[in-house]
Design an enzyme around this catalytic site. Structure first.
Site, PDB file in Angstrom:
ATOM      1  NE  ARG A  38      -0.224   0.203   5.172  1.00 34.19           N
ATOM      2  CZ  ARG A  38       0.521   0.696   5.408  1.00 34.19           C
ATOM      3  NH1 ARG A  38       0.990   2.243   4.720  1.00 34.19           N
ATOM      4  NH2 ARG A  38       1.615   1.005   6.529  1.00 34.19           N
ATOM      5  CB  SER A 105      -2.701   5.640   9.532  1.00 30.52           C
ATOM      6  OG  SER A 105      -3.091   6.536  10.297  1.00 30.52           O
ATOM      7  CB  CYS A 136       1.672   8.454   9.003  1.00 32.93           C
ATOM      8  SG  CYS A 136      -0.551   7.231   9.307  1.00 32.93           S
TER       9      CYS A 136
END
Length: 184
Positions: A38, A105, A136
């Site tokens: 991802r 997130s 993140c």
């Protein structure tokens, strides 16, 4: 929308510089680290967190990745507002904030205009796990949860799962949800 054991996932944009502890320290706490396909950097998944993996035909949605990201954010904002938590986007950053803290997130992947991976909403996790990382890849941010805001009146993970799934289906243009029986 599963409930994960404690795990860290590092997206394609990730770096071990987002780890705040050694891999040995992670192992001692029983936290595995996986590189995944991802977008995004490093995040934690675990018990008390609602993790959604929508599989979406983005061809049908105009091949617009930014619109899809904003759709995911909107679903989470609507859910949080439904529970009485003022939620918002932060310009230039993906995810959802409650006050000055990040509560959700988002990291997606796309192949042949099919979106997968998705979002992680902190319903009632042990937020201490986020001290292991720069969530993140962001320095100096704090993570929060629905339970931190609402205490005992926070929705259960099961209720959050049903409400977010319903909002997601509507946001993506589907009229109904069909639940598959959980595997044991």
């Amino acid at each position: 929308l599963p409930d994960h054991p404690p795990v860290l996932t590092m997206g394609r944009g990730g770096s071990e510089l987002s780890l705040r502890v050694s891999r040995e320290s992670l192992a001692a706490r029983g936290v595995e680290l996986f590189e995944v396909a991802r977008g995004g950097d490093l995040t934690w998944h675990g018990p008390g967190q609602l993790v959604g993996y929508p599989i979406v035909d983005l061809e049908r949605r105009g091949r617009d990745l930014h619109r899809y990201l904003r759709d995911l954010e909107e679903v989470l904002i609507l859910a949080l507002e439904r529970w009485g938590i003022p939620a918002r986007r932060v310009p230039g950053l993906t995810g959802v904030w409650a006050g000055e803290e990040k509560v959700a997130s988002i990291g997606i992947a796309v192949r042949h205009w099919v979106g997968y991976h998705g979002f992680a909403l902190n319903v009632a996790p042990d937020l201490g796990f986020f001290e292991l990382i720069h969530p993140c890849g962001l320095r100096g941010i704090q993570m929060t949860s629905v339970a931190s805001w609402l205490g005992a009146s926070a929705p259960t993970l099961g209720r959050a799962r049903h409400e977010v799934a319903g909002l997601l289906a509507r946001q993506l243009g589907y009229d109904e949800i069909r639940w598959a029986p959980a595997e044991e």
